[in-house]
Enzyme design. Structure first.
Site, PDB file in Angstrom:
ATOM      1  N   ASN A   9       0.808  -1.225   0.000  1.00  0.00           N
ATOM      2  CA  ASN A   9       0.000   0.000   0.000  1.00  0.00           C
ATOM      3  C   ASN A   9       0.837   1.269   0.000  1.00  0.00           C
ATOM      4  O   ASN A   9       0.288   2.375   0.021  1.00  0.00           O
ATOM      5  CB  ASN A   9      -0.941   0.016   1.211  1.00  0.00           C
ATOM      6  N   LYS A  10       2.161   1.125  -0.024  1.00  0.00           N
ATOM      7  CA  LYS A  10       3.014   2.309   0.042  1.00  0.00           C
ATOM      8  C   LYS A  10       3.154   2.980  -1.321  1.00  0.00           C
ATOM      9  O   LYS A  10       2.889   2.383  -2.368  1.00  0.00           O
ATOM     10  CB  LYS A  10       4.396   1.932   0.584  1.00  0.00           C
ATOM     11  N   LEU A  11       3.613   4.233  -1.298  1.00  0.00           N
ATOM     12  CA  LEU A  11       3.766   4.991  -2.539  1.00  0.00           C
ATOM     13  C   LEU A  11       4.745   4.290  -3.481  1.00  0.00           C
ATOM     14  O   LEU A  11       4.499   4.162  -4.670  1.00  0.00           O
ATOM     15  CB  LEU A  11       4.241   6.411  -2.206  1.00  0.00           C
TER      16      LEU A  11
END
Length: 403
Positions: free
Chosen positions: A211-213
């Site tokens: 879910n991280k950038l």
């Protein structure tokens, strides 16, 4: 209609090409050239991101990156490099994901939580100063601080780092959510700490969770400032195997190294980092502009300590101005196939840590009670963004008329 997710991975042809290149090379085991290249490219990125110090983007010789299986693994190793032992006290941001506190428990140490500052939502330097003085006076001083850069915005390191130095404690920068963020001391353009997130502490950590950038599907990175720490981290991350032809182990190690295929995806993502940040910034600005007619909404104060990466677009609902609660809005969005999520539940409210000490706590409680994260993925389309805006707007309007 397809479901809109909060922050899904944004991968495409560049990452696919990198993954196939690694696969075809035969380096499928958790070692290989992609890992070395990813680490080197991250060092070059971090070196070049602060043009004032490295205008040509040349790698810094005081900066080392170690690719690992998760950001949590990086936190654990940073604590071990800080020589945290059972019974030690480690200060931790209260308003954060549980991994920050759990890593302290891995070492047998005790997390002590610090409240947030309303102006940044990050750790409150005044709480830090109070905790350092109080614990020292009690004869059990803190040994380290894990400071989270929340939702992709740096904490106020211009005040935090000097306090840590004055008390001789290790500063571990939990930049799990902040790859691509740039810190700027709000009161000093000449602060040597100014620059890319991850470099403000003694150790920095990134997460590349799904879910991280910047994602590799799962993974993390430890940033250290000298060769001996980097060597030690790699040794511990590979089961502490001694450099002998046979398997010999003289201390406990861990299976924490990143895999070669994972690193290849990371290289593709890193090459796209400016575009990934720009996309999320556009979403945040679009939300602000479209929902400006609703004064009951307050937004995360991005920009308070530099240039954020806009990981998640977060809002607060003013209970004195609307009957809409974050949970009511979350359910309204969910009914239309849109994922949203409450802000982090503070550590001192978690059943696991309710007996642990907290300095302050009212700010983080208030943020949690009134906040919500809206869909923010780098691949979010204008039509999807408008769907989110429409549901938020309709929900607020409906409860205005009811009032």
């Amino acid at each position: 209609m397809d479901r809109i997710y909060l922050s899904p991975p944004d991968v495409g042809p560049r990452e696919r090409e990198a993954l196939l290149r690694a696969f075809d090379s035969g380096w499928v085991a958790p070692v290989g050239p992609e890992i070395d290249a990813f680490e080197s490219e991250m060092v070059r990125y971090l070196s070049g991101a602060s043009r004032e110090y490295h205008p040509d983007g040349s790698p810094r010789d005081d900066l080392f990156c170690t690719a690992l299986s998760s950001g949590t693994a990086a936190l654990h190793l940073a604590l071990l490099l800080s020589r945290i032992e059972p019974g030690d006290r480690v200060l931790v941001s209260d308003f954060t994901f549980v991994a920050s506190a759990n890593a302290v428990r891995y070492c047998g140490a005790e997390p002590v939580f610090l409240d947030s500052d309303r102006s940044t939502w990050n750790l409150d330097p005044d709480c830090l100063a109070e905790a350092l003085e109080t614990l020292s006076r009690e004869g059990a001083p803190a040994r380290a601080l894990i400071c989270t850069d929340l939702y992709g915005q740096c904490a106020d390191y211009g005040r935090i780092a000097p306090l840590c130095r004055a008390h001789g404690i290790s500063l571990i920068q939990d930049a799990a959510e902040a790859v691509g963020t740039v810190y700027q001391n709000p009161t000093s353009h000449d602060d040597p700490l100014n620059g890319p997130a991850g470099l403000q502490g003694d150790y920095g950590i990134f997460s590349f969770n799904g879910n991280k950038l910047l994602t590799t599907g799962g993974g993390g990175m430890l940033i250290s400032k000298n060769q001996s720490d980097a060597d030690r981290a790699r040794f511990l991350a590979t089961q502490a195997k001694e450099p002998l032809p046979h398997y010999q182990h003289e201390e406990v190690g861990f299976n924490y190294r990143m895999g070669n295929l994972t690193a290849a995806i990371g290289r593709g993502q890193l090459s796209r980092l400016p575009d990934l940040i720009s996309s999320r910034q556009q979403t945040f600005v679009a939300y602000q502009e479209a929902l400006a007619p609703y004064p009951e909404i307050r937004w995360i104060p991005y920009g308070a300590t530099g240039q954020p990466n806009y990981w998640l677009s977060c809002l607060l609902l003013d209970p004195s101005a609307t009957a809409v609660t974050p949970d009511l809005l979350r359910k309204a969005l969910d009914a239309q196939g849109i994922e949203s999520r409450p802000l982090w539940k503070p550590m001192h409210l978690q059943p696991l840590y309710r007996e642990n000490r907290i300095f302050g706590g009212s700010v983080s409680e208030d943020l949690y009670s009134h906040g919500l994260c809206l869909p923010s993925g780098s691949g979010l389309t204008p039509d999807e963004r408008n769907r989110v805006i429409q549901v938020v707007s309709q929900t607020l309007k409906a409860h205005r008329s009811e009032g």
